[in-house]
Design a protein around this motif. Structure first.
Motif, short mmCIF file in Angstrom:
data_model
loop_
_atom_site.label_atom_id
_atom_site.label_comp_id
_atom_site.label_asym_id
_atom_site.label_seq_id
_atom_site.Cartn_x
_atom_site.Cartn_y
_atom_site.Cartn_z
N PRO A 153 0.85 -1.21 0.00
CA PRO A 153 0.00 0.00 0.00
C PRO A 153 0.88 1.25 0.00
O PRO A 153 1.90 1.31 0.68
CB PRO A 153 -0.80 -0.12 1.30
CG PRO A 153 -0.73 -1.57 1.67
CD PRO A 153 0.61 -2.04 1.19
N LEU A 154 0.45 2.28 -0.77
CA LEU A 154 1.28 3.45 -0.94
C LEU A 154 0.61 4.74 -0.48
O LEU A 154 1.20 5.52 0.27
CB LEU A 154 1.67 3.58 -2.42
CG LEU A 154 2.45 2.40 -3.00
CD1 LEU A 154 2.57 2.55 -4.51
CD2 LEU A 154 3.82 2.29 -2.36
N SER A 204 2.11 6.32 12.36
CA SER A 204 3.39 6.82 12.85
C SER A 204 3.40 8.32 13.09
O SER A 204 4.05 8.79 14.02
CB SER A 204 4.52 6.46 11.86
OG SER A 204 4.25 7.00 10.58
N SER A 205 2.67 9.11 12.27
CA SER A 205 2.66 10.55 12.49
C SER A 205 1.40 11.16 11.90
O SER A 205 0.77 10.60 11.01
CB SER A 205 3.90 11.22 11.87
OG SER A 205 3.85 11.14 10.45
N VAL A 206 1.05 12.34 12.44
CA VAL A 206 -0.15 13.06 12.02
C VAL A 206 0.16 14.56 11.96
O VAL A 206 0.81 15.10 12.85
CB VAL A 206 -1.33 12.83 13.00
CG1 VAL A 206 -2.48 13.79 12.72
CG2 VAL A 206 -1.82 11.39 12.92
N THR A 226 -3.03 14.91 7.46
CA THR A 226 -2.20 13.94 6.76
C THR A 226 -1.71 12.93 7.79
O THR A 226 -1.13 13.32 8.81
CB THR A 226 -1.00 14.61 6.08
OG1 THR A 226 -1.47 15.57 5.13
CG2 THR A 226 -0.13 13.58 5.37
N VAL A 227 -1.98 11.65 7.54
CA VAL A 227 -1.61 10.59 8.48
C VAL A 227 -0.64 9.65 7.78
O VAL A 227 -0.94 9.13 6.69
CB VAL A 227 -2.84 9.79 8.95
CG1 VAL A 227 -2.44 8.71 9.94
CG2 VAL A 227 -3.88 10.73 9.57
N ALA A 228 0.52 9.44 8.38
CA ALA A 228 1.49 8.46 7.87
C ALA A 228 1.43 7.21 8.74
O ALA A 228 1.27 7.29 9.96
CB ALA A 228 2.90 9.05 7.89
N VAL A 233 2.57 3.99 4.25
CA VAL A 233 1.43 4.59 3.56
C VAL A 233 1.21 6.02 4.07
O VAL A 233 1.34 6.29 5.26
CB VAL A 233 0.14 3.77 3.81
CG1 VAL A 233 -1.00 4.31 2.95
CG2 VAL A 233 0.37 2.31 3.54
N VAL A 234 0.86 6.92 3.14
CA VAL A 234 0.49 8.28 3.49
C VAL A 234 -0.97 8.49 3.13
O VAL A 234 -1.38 8.18 2.00
CB VAL A 234 1.37 9.31 2.76
CG1 VAL A 234 0.90 10.74 3.08
CG2 VAL A 234 2.83 9.15 3.16
#
Length: 368
Positions: A153-154, A204-206, A226-228, A233-234
């Motif tokens: 998934p990308l 992992s990050s938001v 934006t959620v990584a 996946v972003v």
């Protein structure tokens, strides 16, 4: 080692709070052989009695405390406004009762952590209702993603575009940080955010922002983020309470395909689509598209059925009812990022002590 013998009698269930969502719980309990609704509680006794009359006449208890003291129930379904979820759930867990709690489970992560701690110390189970995880199509897609059949998934999008008229926010406990906890990011968008995270795994990050565009509310009526994810996946996430053509949508682009689900409050096979990348063998695509012959849509019925089956057999809760904090963490990170105006990592989220206690955050007001 011998397997514990499965009890022959259904688990005794009670519902606290008899508003609209309680009917979905009562219907789900009626549909599972492993549970039986035996009691209801509401601060409005006449409303509780009317609810009991609709659902086969369970007893109407005077209060939750009195009911828990009797030892007459095995599972409590918490269907009250979110401001009282934590106290009611912890009281039940400390009384040795399993809990099925509507979302949002709490007003803040500190409360949710206290709930999960209570479940652990009492060896009871806490299940938070995220019924979007259920359904045969969702299970099929999750299996494809986990197996690697679709490649890595990308990129993803997650949209909760709903419409809530001004009257919606006029309910006394809505629109206030102290009683609702958060705006539509918490109250509405968390369902699709939870489904996205169930499909993609740990975040992992938001980086998030909160907007007030039209409604009279203390909180946001729109959020963007934006959620990584740890897998790389972003995802772009938007939640709105201002969108007349309502839709709930997730799109996941992998190396070999695009997965989409477009629905509103529940999904079945017809809402899911897998589009292959150019050059993918059609025979492989046919395998992807082979949804289970026996369709089951998402909803409270399959979730409650699987929870009760696990409780009666002593098995772990199904993945559709585990990890209650994952999507709540993402939501909290959106509010935390809007406050700090910085990217929030999973490791640093709990360092934001203010957001751990309350989601109250600054909102950019663009109302005209």
């Amino acid at each position: 080692m011998t397997t514990p013998e499965r009890p022959t009698t259904p688990l005794r269930a009670a519902i606290v709070g008899t508003g609209a969502i309680a009917d979905a719980h009562a219907q789900a309990l009626r549909a599972t052989p492993d549970g039986e609704l035996v009691a209801v509680i509401d601060r409005d006794l006449s409303r509780a009695q009317a609810f009991a009359d609709r659902w086969d006449g369970p007893a109407v208890a005077d209060s939750l405390d009195e009911l828990l003291q009797t030892g007459a129930i095995d599972v409590l379904h918490v269907c009250t406004p979110p401001g009282v979820h934590a106290g009611q759930a912890i009281a039940a867990l400390d009384a040795g009762v399993h809990v099925v709690c509507e979302k949002p489970a709490a007003l803040a992560l500190d409360e949710l952590d206290a709930m999960t701690d209570a479940a652990s110390r009492n060896d009871r189970r806490l299940a938070v209702v995220f019924q979007q995880r259920t359904g045969t199509a969702a299970a099929h897609v999750k299996g494809l993603l986990e197996s690697g059949a679709l490649g890595r998934p990308l990129v993803a999008t997650c949209q909760t575009l709903w419409y809530r008229a001004p009257e919606y926010f006029a309910v006394p406990w809505r629109g206030k940080w102290a009683t609702e906890g958060g705006g539509p990011t918490l109250g509405l968008g968390i369902h699709q955010i939870d489904l996205l995270a169930w499909l993609l795994g740990d975040w992992s990050s938001v980086n998030g922002q909160l907007w007030r565009l039209a409604r009279e509310t203390e909180m946001e009526d729109v959020s963007t983020a934006t959620v990584a994810f740890e897998s790389g996946v972003v995802a772009s996430v938007i939640t709105s309470a201002l969108s007349p053509r309502e839709t709930s949508s997730i799109r996941i682009d992998t190396e070999l395909a695009t997965i989409t689900v477009d629905h509103l409050y529940g999904h079945g096979h017809e809402h899911w689509r897998i589009t292959p990348a150019p050059g993918v063998d059609p025979a492989i695509v046919d395998e992807w598209a082979a949804l289970p012959a026996d369709e089951e849509p998402s909803g409270h019925d399959p979730l409650v059925r699987d929870i009760y089956s696990a409780l009666r057999s002593g098995a772990p809760l199904p993945s559709t009812a585990t990890d209650p904090a994952r999507s709540f963490e993402i939501v909290t990170a959106i509010y935390s990022s809007a406050t700090s105006r910085r990217t929030v990592t999973r490791e640093a989220l709990r360092d934001d002590a203010d957001r751990m206690r309350s989601l109250e955050s600054p909102v950019t007001d663009l109302r005209r």
